[in-house]
Motif scaffolding. Structure first.
Motif, mmCIF file in Angstrom:
data_model
loop_
_atom_site.group_PDB
_atom_site.id
_atom_site.type_symbol
_atom_site.label_atom_id
_atom_site.label_comp_id
_atom_site.label_asym_id
_atom_site.label_seq_id
_atom_site.Cartn_x
_atom_site.Cartn_y
_atom_site.Cartn_z
ATOM 1 N N SER A 32 0.838 -1.204 0.000
ATOM 2 C CA SER A 32 0.000 0.000 0.000
ATOM 3 C C SER A 32 0.872 1.253 0.000
ATOM 4 O O SER A 32 0.580 2.225 -0.711
ATOM 5 N N ASN A 86 -2.409 -0.873 -5.610
ATOM 6 C CA ASN A 86 -3.411 -0.562 -4.587
ATOM 7 C C ASN A 86 -4.529 -1.599 -4.582
ATOM 8 O O ASN A 86 -5.016 -2.006 -3.516
ATOM 9 N N ILE A 132 -6.049 2.193 2.246
ATOM 10 C CA ILE A 132 -6.160 1.998 0.797
ATOM 11 C C ILE A 132 -7.282 2.872 0.221
ATOM 12 O O ILE A 132 -7.128 3.496 -0.836
#
Length: 600
Positions: free
Chosen positions: A2, A21, A40
């Motif tokens: 991330s 992502n 996220i």
């Protein structure tokens, strides 16, 4: 993963960001890592905010907020509220933006995040400045400065916030106070080195404030100095503002040619950066300075302003649906969980019943009958309880839908009224003190109308009654909007014996549409300076007359437009009578009568 994805977002490599992502998201879902899921969604929100896809950005901020709240991470939850508040403010949903920011402030206060509190109160000040509630705006700006003093090792400049305070005083007409704050900023001789963009902004703002105060000494060189800096920085938004101010300066000087040139430049730069506010301001200036194409600029202004309001309204509705659907999703998940529990309990109870029945059959038939009757009674009670729960949910849904309608009424109408006030605020009113005072009174009147609409929407949550809405206010608002678009003054005369609450809603709706269509014809064809609208009631017959001093027309010639046909059709449906009197060069008078007591 991330964090690596976010670095690609910083590098503006959106393809790799999306890929990493999404993969990080799948992993976070698999291991049920709530913090990572929130992070996220936050990154996605930043992506869409940068791309100016604000509805998607709002959705991901909302999802991130929900996850951060679930793990009690108050600081990041507050940041998500701040992000959502910023987006709502961007689309002129000022009440919604304020609610979210107040929630963020409550969290920041508990965490003693003074720099975040500075930014939050600055945002509230901006909201109230846009709402033209200047005293409230000053309160929040000064509150922000209080928190700035509490920040240790602050990286904020000492004059942070002074520019906003100066602009509020400028809007209030207290130019001396505004100039005092601008001077406090410009006393920092190093500002032109440390923050050249801010220096150009303050220099331009100060020059414009002096123009508004009537002091034009050496203004031209200050305006052009700011324009030159912004041009060297390729600051398109700043260039649009500088050209707007220069256009107004040359209008004041009576130099129409230069005023028109800078109005066109402002229009060009505002178009490039998609700045609706400055684009509308440039169209107004072009309508004033480009006489040959003034009508075309005015029509472009009307069309663009309406489309801008429609976009704002659609986005605001999306925000409302996102929040509503999120709450609905949570409620549905909870309901399904409860349903699974009930099914499991029901299955266990059923198994127990079967076992008992089998046992009773083997042991004693009489006991079997008694047990079956007992279990049947229990089952009936369960069904009854479930029915009650379902009915309760149905009532809750009705209430929620009613509240949603109230919110849409509140946000849509208030947004449009605010747009009207902003337009009035853009007008450079020239005249004596009485004229300026009237201008301020008109702005105050619009603000009162907003309060009335807000009160109506609140009443809808409890005991809505459409008769409580003053139809006179609705008519006055319509005249005000059309008068601004068509450049005419208006007079509204309503008989004292007319009680709008006693008149059928269908009649009032058609009255509004008839007057709206007639005023649109005035804008398109009449070129009128004055319009008078009157209502009188005698023996249950409502008489309406609309008179203008425009160019008029020959009533004997057949009209090609459908506007008059629509008016005639509506009046006929209401069993009314209709007449038009007009002569070329002598204006037009449209009159019609409608019986108020009829079944529609």
């Amino acid at each position: 993963m991330s964090k690596i994805a976010y670095q690609y977002l910083i590098l503006k490599d959106t393809s790799l960001f999306r890929a990493l992502n999404n993969e990080a998201y799948e992993l976070a879902v698999r291991i049920k890592d709530t913090f990572s899921l929130a992070d996220i969604h936050w990154s996605k929100a930043n992506l869409y905010k940068g791309l100016q896809v604000y509805d998607s950005a709002y959705y991901h901020y909302n999802e991130a907020y929900r996850h951060f709240e679930s793990i009690d991470h108050q600081y990041y939850a507050a940041k998500m509220l701040y992000g959502m508040s910023f987006i709502k403010g961007r689309f002129r949903d000022y009440p919604g933006s304020e609610i979210l920011m107040v929630k963020a402030i409550e969290k920041y206060k508990g965490l003693h995040k003074y720099e975040a509190l500075f930014g939050a109160y600055e945002h509230l000040g901006i909201l109230y400045k846009e709402l033209k509630e200047y005293d409230r705006a000053l309160f929040y700006y000064n509150k922000a400065l209080e928190y700035q003093d509490k920040i240790e090792n602050s990286k904020l400049p000492e004059h942070a916030g002074f520019n906003n305070i100066a602009l509020v005083y400028q809007h209030m007409g207290e130019y001396d106070k505004a100039l005092g704050y601008f001077d406090r900023i410009l006393k920092d001789d190093s500002l032109g080195i440390k923050d050249i963009t801010h220096y150009a902004r303050v220099l331009d703002n100060k020059a414009y404030c002096r123009l508004l105060s009537g002091d034009t000494t050496n203004l031209e060189q200050d305006f052009y100095k700011s324009l030159s800096i912004r041009d060297s920085l390729h600051n398109l938004e700043g260039l649009a503002v500088s050209n707007i101010h220069l256009s107004e300066f040359y209008i004041h000087q009576g130099d129409t040619v230069r005023a028109r040139f800078h109005a066109r430049e402002a229009n060009r730069f505002a178009s490039k950066v998609d700045n609706g506010r400055d684009y509308l301001a440039s169209l107004q200036l072009l309508a004033k300075t480009d006489r040959a194409n003034g009508q075309a600029h005015l029509e472009r202004y009307i069309v663009f302003n309406d489309s801008l309001q429609d976009v704002d309204r659609r986005i605001q509705n999306k925000f409302t649906r996102i929040a509503y659907e999120t709450d609905e999703y949570i409620a549905e998940t909870k309901r399904l969980s409860q349903q699974k529990t009930l099914i499991l309990i029901g299955a266990l109870v059923l198994l127990l019943i079967i076992s008992l029945v089998y046992y009773i059959i083997v042991q004693k038939s009489r006991n079997e009958k008694l047990l079956l009757e007992t279990e049947q009674q229990k089952a009936n009670e369960q069904v009854y309880l479930l029915t009650l729960k379902q009915q309760t949910k149905l009532e809750e849904e009705k209430t929620r839908e009613r509240n949603r309608i109230a919110e849409e009424l509140h946000d849509g109408i208030l947004g449009k009224l605010f747009g009207v006030r902003v337009d009035l605020g853009f007008l450079d009113i020239q005249g004596d003190e009485t004229t300026l005072r009237q201008h301020e009174l008109f702005l105050d009147e619009l603000q009162k109308i907003e309060g009335e609409i807000r009160e109506v929407s609140h009443k809808l949550n409890t005991d809505f009654n459409s008769s409580e809405i003053d139809f006179n206010v609705v008519l006055r608002q319509l005249l005000e909007n059309k008068g601004r678009a068509g450049g005419f003054s208006y007079q509204l005369d309503v008989g004292e014996n007319i009680g709008w609450g006693d008149i059928n809603e269908v009649i009032k709706v058609n009255l509004y549409r008839i007057v709206q269509e007639a005023l649109q014809n005035v804008i398109k064809y009449a070129k009128a300076q004055k319009v008078a609208l009157s209502f009188s009631l005698e023996k249950d017959i409502l008489s309406v007359c609309l008179n203008d001093d425009g160019v008029g027309f020959n009533t004997k010639k057949q009209q090609k437009g459908i506007g008059m046909k629509n008016i005639r059709s509506r009046i006929q449906k209401l069993h009314g009578t209709f007449s038009v009197q007009s002569e070329t060069g002598k204006g037009t008078t449209l009159c019609f009568t409608i019986p108020t007591h009829q079944n529609l």
